[in-house]
Every structure is written in C-alpha cells, then in structure tokens.
Design a protein around this motif. Structure first.
Motif, PDB file in Angstrom:
ATOM      1  N   MET A 463       0.822  -1.207   0.000  1.00 25.24           N
ATOM      2  CA  MET A 463       0.000   0.000   0.000  1.00 25.24           C
ATOM      3  C   MET A 463       0.860   1.263   0.000  1.00 25.24           C
ATOM      4  O   MET A 463       0.557   2.240  -0.689  1.00 25.24           O
ATOM      5  CB  MET A 463      -0.917   0.004   1.231  1.00 25.24           C
ATOM      6  CG  MET A 463      -1.843   1.204   1.352  1.00 25.24           C
ATOM      7  SD  MET A 463      -2.902   1.080   2.815  1.00 25.24           S
ATOM      8  CE  MET A 463      -1.682   1.190   4.120  1.00 25.24           C
ATOM      9  N   LEU A 464       1.971   1.219   0.737  1.00 18.77           N
ATOM     10  CA  LEU A 464       2.852   2.387   0.854  1.00 18.77           C
ATOM     11  C   LEU A 464       3.981   2.370  -0.176  1.00 18.77           C
ATOM     12  O   LEU A 464       4.832   3.261  -0.159  1.00 18.77           O
ATOM     13  CB  LEU A 464       3.445   2.448   2.265  1.00 18.77           C
ATOM     14  CG  LEU A 464       2.443   2.624   3.412  1.00 18.77           C
ATOM     15  CD1 LEU A 464       3.149   2.532   4.758  1.00 18.77           C
ATOM     16  CD2 LEU A 464       1.694   3.944   3.290  1.00 18.77           C
ATOM     17  N   GLU A 465       3.998   1.331  -1.038  1.00 17.91           N
ATOM     18  CA  GLU A 465       5.015   1.187  -2.083  1.00 17.91           C
ATOM     19  C   GLU A 465       6.430   1.146  -1.503  1.00 17.91           C
ATOM     20  O   GLU A 465       7.351   1.823  -1.968  1.00 17.91           O
ATOM     21  CB  GLU A 465       4.887   2.315  -3.124  1.00 17.91           C
ATOM     22  CG  GLU A 465       3.541   2.307  -3.852  1.00 17.91           C
ATOM     23  CD  GLU A 465       3.441   3.406  -4.887  1.00 17.91           C
ATOM     24  OE1 GLU A 465       4.275   4.330  -4.865  1.00 17.91           O
ATOM     25  OE2 GLU A 465       2.523   3.343  -5.733  1.00 17.91           O
ATOM     26  N   ILE A 466       6.587   0.338  -0.465  1.00 19.19           N
ATOM     27  CA  ILE A 466       7.879   0.094   0.173  1.00 19.19           C
ATOM     28  C   ILE A 466       8.247  -1.357  -0.131  1.00 19.19           C
ATOM     29  O   ILE A 466       7.385  -2.226  -0.094  1.00 19.19           O
ATOM     30  CB  ILE A 466       7.799   0.326   1.697  1.00 19.19           C
ATOM     31  CG1 ILE A 466       7.349   1.767   1.994  1.00 19.19           C
ATOM     32  CG2 ILE A 466       9.141   0.057   2.363  1.00 19.19           C
ATOM     33  CD1 ILE A 466       7.005   2.004   3.437  1.00 19.19           C
ATOM     34  N   PRO A 467       9.510  -1.666  -0.466  1.00 23.59           N
ATOM     35  CA  PRO A 467       9.883  -3.035  -0.818  1.00 23.59           C
ATOM     36  C   PRO A 467       9.395  -4.066   0.207  1.00 23.59           C
ATOM     37  O   PRO A 467       9.848  -4.045   1.366  1.00 23.59           O
ATOM     38  CB  PRO A 467      11.416  -2.981  -0.867  1.00 23.59           C
ATOM     39  CG  PRO A 467      11.723  -1.565  -1.211  1.00 23.59           C
ATOM     40  CD  PRO A 467      10.668  -0.747  -0.542  1.00 23.59           C
ATOM     41  N   ILE A 529      16.734   0.657   1.847  1.00 23.31           N
ATOM     42  CA  ILE A 529      15.597   1.294   1.174  1.00 23.31           C
ATOM     43  C   ILE A 529      16.025   2.602   0.526  1.00 23.31           C
ATOM     44  O   ILE A 529      15.665   2.911  -0.618  1.00 23.31           O
ATOM     45  CB  ILE A 529      14.439   1.526   2.176  1.00 23.31           C
ATOM     46  CG1 ILE A 529      13.875   0.181   2.649  1.00 23.31           C
ATOM     47  CG2 ILE A 529      13.326   2.366   1.533  1.00 23.31           C
ATOM     48  CD1 ILE A 529      12.853   0.303   3.769  1.00 23.31           C
ATOM     49  N   SER A 530      16.832   3.398   1.250  1.00 25.20           N
ATOM     50  CA  SER A 530      17.262   4.692   0.717  1.00 25.20           C
ATOM     51  C   SER A 530      18.176   4.531  -0.493  1.00 25.20           C
ATOM     52  O   SER A 530      18.236   5.407  -1.358  1.00 25.20           O
ATOM     53  CB  SER A 530      17.969   5.498   1.811  1.00 25.20           C
ATOM     54  OG  SER A 530      19.175   4.864   2.201  1.00 25.20           O
ATOM     55  N   PHE A 531      18.887   3.388  -0.571  1.00 24.35           N
ATOM     56  CA  PHE A 531      19.750   3.118  -1.727  1.00 24.35           C
ATOM     57  C   PHE A 531      18.958   2.567  -2.911  1.00 24.35           C
ATOM     58  O   PHE A 531      19.534   2.259  -3.956  1.00 24.35           O
ATOM     59  CB  PHE A 531      20.856   2.127  -1.358  1.00 24.35           C
ATOM     60  CG  PHE A 531      21.854   2.668  -0.380  1.00 24.35           C
ATOM     61  CD1 PHE A 531      22.125   4.035  -0.301  1.00 24.35           C
ATOM     62  CD2 PHE A 531      22.538   1.814   0.481  1.00 24.35           C
ATOM     63  CE1 PHE A 531      23.045   4.529   0.614  1.00 24.35           C
ATOM     64  CE2 PHE A 531      23.467   2.306   1.387  1.00 24.35           C
ATOM     65  CZ  PHE A 531      23.719   3.668   1.460  1.00 24.35           C
ATOM     66  N   GLY A 532      17.654   2.458  -2.739  1.00 23.67           N
ATOM     67  CA  GLY A 532      16.794   2.004  -3.834  1.00 23.67           C
ATOM     68  C   GLY A 532      16.778   0.507  -4.040  1.00 23.67           C
ATOM     69  O   GLY A 532      16.347   0.022  -5.101  1.00 23.67           O
ATOM     70  N   ILE A 533      17.205  -0.272  -3.027  1.00 27.39           N
ATOM     71  CA  ILE A 533      17.187  -1.735  -3.146  1.00 27.39           C
ATOM     72  C   ILE A 533      15.748  -2.235  -3.036  1.00 27.39           C
ATOM     73  O   ILE A 533      15.043  -1.931  -2.074  1.00 27.39           O
ATOM     74  CB  ILE A 533      18.062  -2.381  -2.050  1.00 27.39           C
ATOM     75  CG1 ILE A 533      19.523  -1.992  -2.258  1.00 27.39           C
ATOM     76  CG2 ILE A 533      17.897  -3.901  -2.045  1.00 27.39           C
ATOM     77  CD1 ILE A 533      20.449  -2.456  -1.153  1.00 27.39           C
ATOM     78  N   ASN A 534      15.309  -2.980  -4.034  1.00 24.44           N
ATOM     79  CA  ASN A 534      13.970  -3.566  -4.024  1.00 24.44           C
ATOM     80  C   ASN A 534      14.072  -4.991  -4.564  1.00 24.44           C
ATOM     81  O   ASN A 534      13.938  -5.237  -5.756  1.00 24.44           O
ATOM     82  CB  ASN A 534      12.998  -2.754  -4.879  1.00 24.44           C
ATOM     83  CG  ASN A 534      11.567  -3.268  -4.751  1.00 24.44           C
ATOM     84  OD1 ASN A 534      11.291  -4.189  -3.983  1.00 24.44           O
ATOM     85  ND2 ASN A 534      10.663  -2.675  -5.508  1.00 24.44           N
ATOM     86  N   PRO A 535      14.349  -5.960  -3.668  1.00 23.55           N
ATOM     87  CA  PRO A 535      14.634  -7.319  -4.117  1.00 23.55           C
ATOM     88  C   PRO A 535      13.380  -8.109  -4.526  1.00 23.55           C
ATOM     89  O   PRO A 535      12.923  -9.001  -3.819  1.00 23.55           O
ATOM     90  CB  PRO A 535      15.312  -7.956  -2.901  1.00 23.55           C
ATOM     91  CG  PRO A 535      15.023  -7.087  -1.751  1.00 23.55           C
ATOM     92  CD  PRO A 535      14.469  -5.815  -2.216  1.00 23.55           C
TER      93      PRO A 535
END
Length: 536
Positions: A463-467, A529-535
């Motif tokens: 919902m919050l678009e967090i990995p 998360i701040s480095f844009g990692i989305n596994p």
C-alpha cells in the motif's frame, strides 16, 4: 511488572481479567467464548510447563548425581572468566539448542548451566534471554521463517509473485541485516552483565572482551550466513552454532584473543537480594563430588542434542512419526465454537522427549539412589509451581487477544498493529521491526508473531510502495528480538533457575539491548531502502 515491580503471577491474572472484560464489552464476545479461549490458553500453557519441568528435571538430576560439579570443573578448566563462559554457554550452546529444538528450550537449558558455574540466577536468566535472539530468526529447521512465508502464499499468488522466488529472496534479506547487527550482540550481552552484576557496575569490564566477543559472533555468523545463502533457511542456526562452538572452545583453550585479566561475579554474600531467591538457595546446596569423567557427565546433553537432531530434521524420517503421536481435544466444541483444536503432541514436545527421557536414563547412568531420584522430582515440581499461575494466565490472555477478531472487527493484537501503520504513513519502516517484536512479546513465540503479522506487513508495504521483502525481513528479525523480553520466556527462565518474582527487572534490563537491536536493524534496512534496493 516493569514499573511497580509486581510479580508475574499477580500481574498476568489481572491482565487476563482486563482482556476478558474488554472482549466482552468492546469485542462483543460472550462468556462462553471467553471461557473457551481461556481454557484453550491454559492447555497451551501446559505444553510450556512440560518443557520447563523437563529442563528443571535434567538440571536437578545432574546436580544430585554430581555430574554438574564435573561439568562446572570442565568449563573452569577452559577458562575461569565468567564473561567467556557466558559467550560459550549463553551464546553458542543456546544457539545450538535453538537450532535443534527452539520453542523456549534454549534459555531453559543454558541458564541453569550458567548458575552452576557461579552466575547469579538473575544474571544467568538475563544473559540467556539476550543471547537467544540472533539464532531465532530461523530457529529450529526454519520454523519461525516458514511461519512467515507460508502465511504469505495466497497474497503472493494474488500479486503474481512466485512464492519460491520470494522465499529465496527473503532468506537472503533476513540474513544480511541480522548478520550485520548480530556481530555486536555477544558484546552487548556481556556489557549488560558487567554493568548490572559486576563489582564495579561498569561496562568497562565488558569491553575488555570485545575482541573475543566479536570473534565469537563471527564464528557463529559466518557459517550461519553461508548456510542461509547456499543451503536454505532450515539449518543456519544449527550449523552456525555447531561450527562456531567448536571454533570458540578451541580458541579459548589456546588463549586466542582472551582478556588479560579474569573477571568473575562478586562473592555470593555480596549479591543483592533479588539476584537470587530462597528457592534457588534450596536447589543450590553443596553439590556431591565424585570421580565421574567429564565425558560421562556430559552424556545427558549429548543425548539431548542427538535426539533433537534426529527427531527435528525431516530427512531422518522420525519427525512425522513423533508428530503423529498426540492427544487431541476439540476445545471449541465444548463451548459450541468452531476451531480451537488442542493437540498435545507428547512425543514431539521437548519436555518429554528428550528431556524427561534423558533424565530417566541419567538416573541409571549415574547410579543414583532412589532417595536422590525422588528428591530431584520433588524439587523440580516445587520450582515449577511458582511459574504455573503466571504461564496459565499469560497464555490465556494471549488467546483472548488473538481470538477477539471477527468478520467486522480486527482482533486486539491486529488492531494494535493496524494503529501503528495508521499513525506512521510513509515512515512505517521505522515501526516494522517493532510490530514483529510486539507479536513475540505478547505471544511468546517468533513463529506466532510471523504468522500473525506477516500478511499485515506485506499489505502495508504494498500500500505504501515500500519493498515488501525488506519490510518482511524486519518482521522476522523483530520477532526474534522480542524473545529477549517476551513474558512467557521470562517466566519460563525464571522458573528454571529458581529466581521467581523478578520478571519486571528482567524486562527492564533486557529492554536496553532489545531497543538497541531494534534501532540498528531499522537503520540498516532503512539504508537499503534509501539506496533504492527492491529485491523482487
């Protein structure tokens, strides 16, 4: 417990009563339903009490046979330093038992060993709980971890995500933050020990063992990491402890990175009143001495480890057989409800096999007289009685909080988690680890916490678009952190060391490393998360 310092056996019945009243008036549960949840909780508490009794029986059998005196002498021959002994037994041995058995047994076995080496019972309980955290993320054959992934199956399929691929990614991203933060946990536990129980009340004596404590952490975490990444989530804790314990013992014997001075607790006459108890004094009478060999004295623990391994790893084929040996009770039907099926899996319960079984074998192994056998049983029952009221009330409380939900209303526990997500918004990653801790604190189980909140955490992250993998990693690690302070574990370990009525103090002290662990994990994952990692 933590502020007014009231004992758990008084506080938890009050908490149960408050939950029952709230369930009746605010969740519209009738008396029959509340009674059903309470009875079901009392039966679940019986499982925990059996585990505690088995652990206490092993301890008293070893003490009254003289085996404990031999074991203590063996550890002293490695090192007389209580800090190093805490690392070997409290961290490594505890991790091994977590990987082999889990479910509250590690601290229950490790803490009494520490008491036998001269640790104040309160210190032994605190250290064992602090150290029984890092290995819990995967626990016995990955049970807590699979509690999360199995709960997520339908949600993943609905989102078009391959569950096996998600499990593989989650294994990796649970392991990496836990390894980064886990390096400091052994040192943190030792610093807590020297700060609250040392003669100088300082962390300075704890920091003196920093090189060896970090070495101990790495000895566990390197095989833990490699096993998780290349084998899977079933065996990281077991392999990490198995390899690490051998490495650490050899290093300690060789004097590798050992502190220059030996640190020990103050003499017993200098202990504060709440470090011990009348019950502990009764159990800790002069241990009999004999010429028993060290190997013979350790045979009960060897048997426990072997039995746990062959009965917990599915490849040996015994796990399914033992799980099938059970006594089932349909508690819900007694009160006209669906569900609430209680199953007493007596053969698989560690308190019966191996604990009670090995205790009985030990009676013959050590040639104990009938009087000593009866004395060990009586002492074990007496120690258990102090924890029974608290555990029954505590588990009954949990069952009310878990089962208050319905088609139109979330349960008490789910409403707490939902409130956290509502308050936080995009800052939710700051609270994801806390939600996992909350589940363990209330339920007493990392597995239950993961089952309770994994789907919730997944939905919030979507919902919050967090990995979601990173949020779920915080859930799994948070569930392990909660073991340091969860009420059930606190009550259980107090019972095994005979230190009753200090649960509030244990929670207050252990809240310090739990908070640090929580903050460090949160910072590490926030960096990802701040480095844009989305596994995904």
């Amino acid at each position: 417990m933590t502020i007014v310092n009231q004992p758990a056996k008084r506080v938890l019945p009050m908490a149960w009563l408050i939950a029952a009243v709230l369930a009746y008036f605010s969740w519209d549960k009738n008396v029959s339903e509340i009674t059903a949840f309470t009875v079901f909780g009392a039966l679940k508490a019986f499982d925990i009490l059996v585990i505690i009794f088995g652990a206490i029986l092993i301890l008293n059998t070893l003490k009254l046979s003289g085996a404990m005196a031999v074991i203590n002498k063996g550890f002293t021959s490695i090192t007389a330093d209580h800090r190093i002994q805490a690392l070997i037994i409290g961290f490594m041995f505890c991790a091994f038992i977590e990987g082999a058995a889990g479910f509250g047994t590690p601290a229950a076995l490790a803490a009494p060993l520490l008491v036998g080496l001269g640790f104040p019972p309160l210190a032994a309980a605190i250290v064992a709980l602090i150290f029984n955290s890092v290995p819990v993320t995967f626990g016995v054959v990955g049970t807590p971890f699979f509690g999360a992934t199995q709960t997520l199956q339908s949600s993943l399929v609905d989102k078009g995500i391959d569950p096996s691929h998600f499990t593989e990614l989650l294994t990796k991203w649970v392991t990496i933050p836990n390894v980064i933060v886990g390096i400091v946990i052994p040192l943190m536990g030792i610093c807590i020990m020297t700060r609250f129980f040392g003669k100088d009340r300082s962390i300075k004596q704890g920091l003196e063992v920093a090189p060896f404590a970090i070495f101990t952490a790495l000895a566990f975490l390197i095989p833990y990491l490699l096993t998780a990444l290349f084998v899977g989530p079933e065996l990281p804790s077991l392999m990490g402890a198995f390899v690490g314990m051998a490495v650490v013992i050899v290093a300690a014997k060789k004097g590798f990175l050992m502190p220059k001075t030996i640190w020990r607790f103050p003499a017993k006459e200098e202990w504060e009143a709440d470090w011990t108890s009348a019950e502990t004094e009764e159990v800790e009478e002069e241990l009999p001495q004999n010429s028993m060999s060290l190997i013979r004295a350790w045979i009960p623990y060897f048997l426990i480890a072997i039995i746990l391994l062959v009965t917990r790893i599915p490849a040996f084929g015994l796990k399914s057989i033992m799980l099938s040996q059970k006594i089932g009770l349909e508690v819900g039907q007694w009160f006209g409800l669906d569900g609430l099926s209680y199953s007493f899996k007596w053969a698989y319960l560690p308190g019966v096999i191996p604990f009670m079984l090995v205790a009985m074998v030990s009676w013959f192994l050590f040639g104990m007289k009938k009087e000593s056998i009866v004395q060990s049983c009586k002492k074990s029952i007496n120690q258990l009685s102090g924890a029974a009221i608290a555990l029954v009330a505590g588990v009954a409380l949990v069952q009310i909080m878990l089962n208050t939900g319905g088609s139109e209303k979330l349960s008490m526990v789910s409403q707490m988690a939902d409130a956290v997500s509502g308050w936080s918004g995009k800052a939710y990653p700051l609270f994801a680890t806390f939600v996992g801790m909350l589940g363990s604190f209330i339920s007493g189980s990392a597995t239950v916490s993961n089952i309770l909140f994994s789907s919730f955490q997944f939905e919030v992250s979507e919902m919050l678009e967090i990995p979601p993998v990173l949020i779920l990693s915080m859930q799994c690690i948070g569930a392990a952190v909660g073991n340091m302070i969860c009420i059930n574990n606190v009550v259980a370990v107090m019972a095994t060391v005979g230190c009753i009525g200090v649960g509030g103090k244990i929670i207050r002290i252990n809240a310090i490393p739990a908070l640090i662990y929580y903050l460090l994990v949160t910072i590490v994952v926030l960096c990802f998360i701040s480095f844009g990692i989305n596994p995904i």
